[in-house]
Scaffold this motif. Sequence first.
Motif, PDB file in Angstrom:
ATOM      1  N   GLN A 137     -18.840  -0.586   5.351  1.00 35.17           N
ATOM      2  CA  GLN A 137     -17.672  -0.129   4.590  1.00 35.17           C
ATOM      3  C   GLN A 137     -17.822  -0.490   3.121  1.00 35.17           C
ATOM      4  O   GLN A 137     -17.444   0.289   2.248  1.00 35.17           O
ATOM      5  CB  GLN A 137     -16.379  -0.726   5.155  1.00 35.17           C
ATOM      6  N   ILE A 138     -18.378  -1.651   2.827  1.00 38.42           N
ATOM      7  CA  ILE A 138     -18.647  -2.029   1.436  1.00 38.42           C
ATOM      8  C   ILE A 138     -19.589  -1.007   0.807  1.00 38.42           C
ATOM      9  O   ILE A 138     -19.380  -0.566  -0.320  1.00 38.42           O
ATOM     10  CB  ILE A 138     -19.221  -3.460   1.344  1.00 38.42           C
ATOM     11  N   HIS A 139     -20.597  -0.606   1.554  1.00 35.17           N
ATOM     12  CA  HIS A 139     -21.551   0.398   1.073  1.00 35.17           C
ATOM     13  C   HIS A 139     -20.840   1.718   0.776  1.00 35.17           C
ATOM     14  O   HIS A 139     -21.163   2.405  -0.191  1.00 35.17           O
ATOM     15  CB  HIS A 139     -22.645   0.595   2.125  1.00 35.17           C
ATOM     16  N   PRO A 188     -12.017  -3.851  -7.641  1.00 38.07           N
ATOM     17  CA  PRO A 188     -12.683  -5.144  -7.467  1.00 38.07           C
ATOM     18  C   PRO A 188     -11.991  -6.005  -6.406  1.00 38.07           C
ATOM     19  O   PRO A 188     -12.654  -6.731  -5.669  1.00 38.07           O
ATOM     20  CB  PRO A 188     -12.569  -5.792  -8.851  1.00 38.07           C
ATOM     21  N   GLU A 189     -10.670  -5.882  -6.295  1.00 35.14           N
ATOM     22  CA  GLU A 189      -9.922  -6.639  -5.282  1.00 35.14           C
ATOM     23  C   GLU A 189     -10.349  -6.227  -3.876  1.00 35.14           C
ATOM     24  O   GLU A 189     -10.522  -7.066  -2.996  1.00 35.14           O
ATOM     25  CB  GLU A 189      -8.421  -6.405  -5.465  1.00 35.14           C
ATOM     26  N   CYS A 190     -10.533  -4.947  -3.687  1.00 37.25           N
ATOM     27  CA  CYS A 190     -10.962  -4.435  -2.378  1.00 37.25           C
ATOM     28  C   CYS A 190     -12.360  -4.959  -2.037  1.00 37.25           C
ATOM     29  O   CYS A 190     -12.596  -5.389  -0.908  1.00 37.25           O
ATOM     30  CB  CYS A 190     -10.965  -2.918  -2.409  1.00 37.25           C
ATOM     31  N   MET A 239      -3.811  -7.602  -1.380  1.00 38.10           N
ATOM     32  CA  MET A 239      -4.406  -6.848  -0.282  1.00 38.10           C
ATOM     33  C   MET A 239      -4.864  -5.494  -0.804  1.00 38.10           C
ATOM     34  O   MET A 239      -4.141  -4.809  -1.511  1.00 38.10           O
ATOM     35  CB  MET A 239      -3.380  -6.681   0.834  1.00 38.10           C
ATOM     36  N   CYS A 240      -6.054  -5.120  -0.456  1.00 34.81           N
ATOM     37  CA  CYS A 240      -6.595  -3.857  -0.949  1.00 34.81           C
ATOM     38  C   CYS A 240      -6.277  -2.708  -0.002  1.00 34.81           C
ATOM     39  O   CYS A 240      -6.046  -2.909   1.181  1.00 34.81           O
ATOM     40  CB  CYS A 240      -8.102  -3.964  -1.161  1.00 34.81           C
ATOM     41  N   THR A 251     -13.798  -7.654  -3.142  1.00 31.21           N
ATOM     42  CA  THR A 251     -13.687  -9.091  -2.888  1.00 31.21           C
ATOM     43  C   THR A 251     -13.123  -9.361  -1.504  1.00 31.21           C
ATOM     44  O   THR A 251     -13.627 -10.224  -0.769  1.00 31.21           O
ATOM     45  CB  THR A 251     -12.805  -9.758  -3.963  1.00 31.21           C
ATOM     46  N   ASP A 252     -12.086  -8.613  -1.121  1.00 29.08           N
ATOM     47  CA  ASP A 252     -11.494  -8.777   0.215  1.00 29.08           C
ATOM     48  C   ASP A 252     -12.511  -8.464   1.311  1.00 29.08           C
ATOM     49  O   ASP A 252     -12.635  -9.216   2.283  1.00 29.08           O
ATOM     50  CB  ASP A 252     -10.267  -7.883   0.383  1.00 29.08           C
ATOM     51  N   LEU A 253     -13.229  -7.366   1.162  1.00 28.78           N
ATOM     52  CA  LEU A 253     -14.224  -6.991   2.173  1.00 28.78           C
ATOM     53  C   LEU A 253     -15.366  -8.003   2.239  1.00 28.78           C
ATOM     54  O   LEU A 253     -15.853  -8.327   3.327  1.00 28.78           O
ATOM     55  CB  LEU A 253     -14.757  -5.587   1.905  1.00 28.78           C
ATOM     56  N   GLN A 254     -15.780  -8.518   1.096  1.00 22.17           N
ATOM     57  CA  GLN A 254     -16.833  -9.543   1.086  1.00 22.17           C
ATOM     58  C   GLN A 254     -16.364 -10.819   1.774  1.00 22.17           C
ATOM     59  O   GLN A 254     -17.131 -11.461   2.499  1.00 22.17           O
ATOM     60  CB  GLN A 254     -17.285  -9.829  -0.341  1.00 22.17           C
ATOM     61  N   SER A 255     -15.096 -11.170   1.588  1.00 21.93           N
ATOM     62  CA  SER A 255     -14.540 -12.350   2.261  1.00 21.93           C
ATOM     63  C   SER A 255     -14.506 -12.132   3.770  1.00 21.93           C
ATOM     64  O   SER A 255     -14.859 -13.024   4.550  1.00 21.93           O
ATOM     65  CB  SER A 255     -13.130 -12.648   1.760  1.00 21.93           C
ATOM     66  N   ILE A 256     -14.069 -10.953   4.191  1.00 27.69           N
ATOM     67  CA  ILE A 256     -14.018 -10.627   5.613  1.00 27.69           C
ATOM     68  C   ILE A 256     -15.416 -10.680   6.216  1.00 27.69           C
ATOM     69  O   ILE A 256     -15.617 -11.216   7.309  1.00 27.69           O
ATOM     70  CB  ILE A 256     -13.362  -9.249   5.829  1.00 27.69           C
TER      71      ILE A 256
END
Length: 92
Positions: A51-53, A9-11, A1-2, A13-18
């Motif tokens: 948020q990714i941005h 990179p984990e964060c 969990m990020c 990936t998590d946001l992209q999955s969400i």
Amino acid sequence: MCILKENTPECLTDLQSILQYFSDAAQSYMKEDCVKQTEVCIKKARLVALQIHFLSSDILIINLSSSAASKFIINHTKFWEAFIVSEAYNKK
């Protein structure tokens, strides 16, 4: 969990999955003619994309309190970004 304050990179990936989950949910609701739920998912997906941005900056826009969301909307200089936050937090 990020932890969103960390640009890892984990964060990302998590946001992209969400983001993908919200997009998939929006499509499913659309197929069932659930317009309100579709809109909710789209607004949340846009918030996650924003948020990714902002991931490389210190700007956090997920899980804001009502007052923090209002403060962001009032003080942020880019209209479309403030609009996305406004829509996600139902601030009109």
